[in-house]
Design a protein around this motif. Structure first.
Motif: not given
Length: 277
Positions: A1-3, A169-174, A179-180, A186-188
């Motif tokens: 996971m990113k920093i 927490d918001v960053q982790r949820d995002y 990813q899901a 979904l193209e990101m």
């Protein structure tokens, strides 16, 4: 996971070992010193000091890259708006006119205006590292204790603490939701257009909001069950003790502030340093 961005950076450095009260006080003293003075010599000296503090804190560029991009956009926008609305403000401050070029209409580029706006930019550059260091080297709980120590109501201090703790927490949820959704097609990635990525990001924000609401409700219920807010005061588990390093840091910050004021009052006779006289 990113920093994680905007979250407490757990590293053993002299800056991290300072108490939250010291870092808050130093940040306020140094920020006031930078905002008070328009002497570019003083501003540059404090800027070099702030960059040195930033380096000692060992904050990774990846943690502040997004913040610095927004800051750069703000600085450019601020400089353009200042010139558009007050192209002669530097002339009014310094009382002289050294014109470089006549652009159009009332817009004339002068050395006085350039000097004034560059001084403003350096002021922002000087104070931003202090804010970043304070935010990323202070444990959120200790920050709440610091606010409470200087007279802020503990309910407000605790709300600020929860906000700072909530960023990771918001960053982790995002990240998890992103990813899901990408696994579902979904193209990101950078292969798609900027507009399409923006539209797909909005799709991710909707479940992120519901996730945030659920977490807020859980935290609120837990605090109510524990009787939070019943007493007028509260103790803090992570309240740091003042050491010799803390008193030294505060002394240095106060001396910088006092020196800045003395230079403005007795040397420049003004908040502005005028090199055109």
């Amino acid at each position: 996971m990113k920093i994680k961005l905007f979250s407490y950076n757990v590293v053993d450095t002299p800056i991290h070992r300072l108490s939250g009260v010291t870092k808050l006080g130093s940040f306020l003293f140094l920020s006031f010193a930078v905002m008070f003075s328009y002497d570019i010599r003083v501003v540059l000296a404090i800027m070099l000091f702030s960059l040195g503090v930033f380096k000692v804190s060992k904050i990774k560029f990846s943690q502040v890259k997004a913040m610095l991009i927004y800051v750069l956009i703000f600085l450019v926008t601020n400089a353009l708006i200042t010139f558009l609305f007050e192209p002669e403000y530097g002339v009014k401050i310094y009382g002289t006119r050294h014109e470089i070029i006549h652009l159009v209409g009332r817009y004339r580029l002068t050395w006085e205006q350039l000097f004034y706006q560059n001084t403003k930019i350096f002021k922002y550059v000087a104070v931003i590292p202090f804010g970043i260091v304070f935010l990323l080297t202070t444990n959120p709980s200790e920050f709440g204790a610091s606010l409470n120590s200087i007279g802020v109501n503990y309910k407000v201090a605790y709300a600020v603490t929860l906000t700072l703790r909530y960023f990771p927490d918001v960053q982790r949820d995002y990240h998890n939701i992103s990813q899901a959704q990408q696994a579902r097609g979904l193209e990101m990635s950078k292969k798609s257009s900027l507009f399409k990525r923006f539209k797909n990001a909005l799709i991710i924000i909707i479940p992120l909001i519901f996730s945030a609401i659920d977490r807020v409700e859980s935290i609120s219920n837990a605090m109510d069950l524990r009787g939070f807010g019943k007493g007028k005061k509260r103790s803090w588990y992570n309240k740091g003790k003042m050491t010799l390093q803390d008193y030294t840091a505060l002394t240095i910050s106060i001396l910088i502030l006092i020196t800045t004021i003395l230079i403005s009052v007795f040397v420049n006779k003004s908040r502005f340093f005028n090199p055109f006289i």
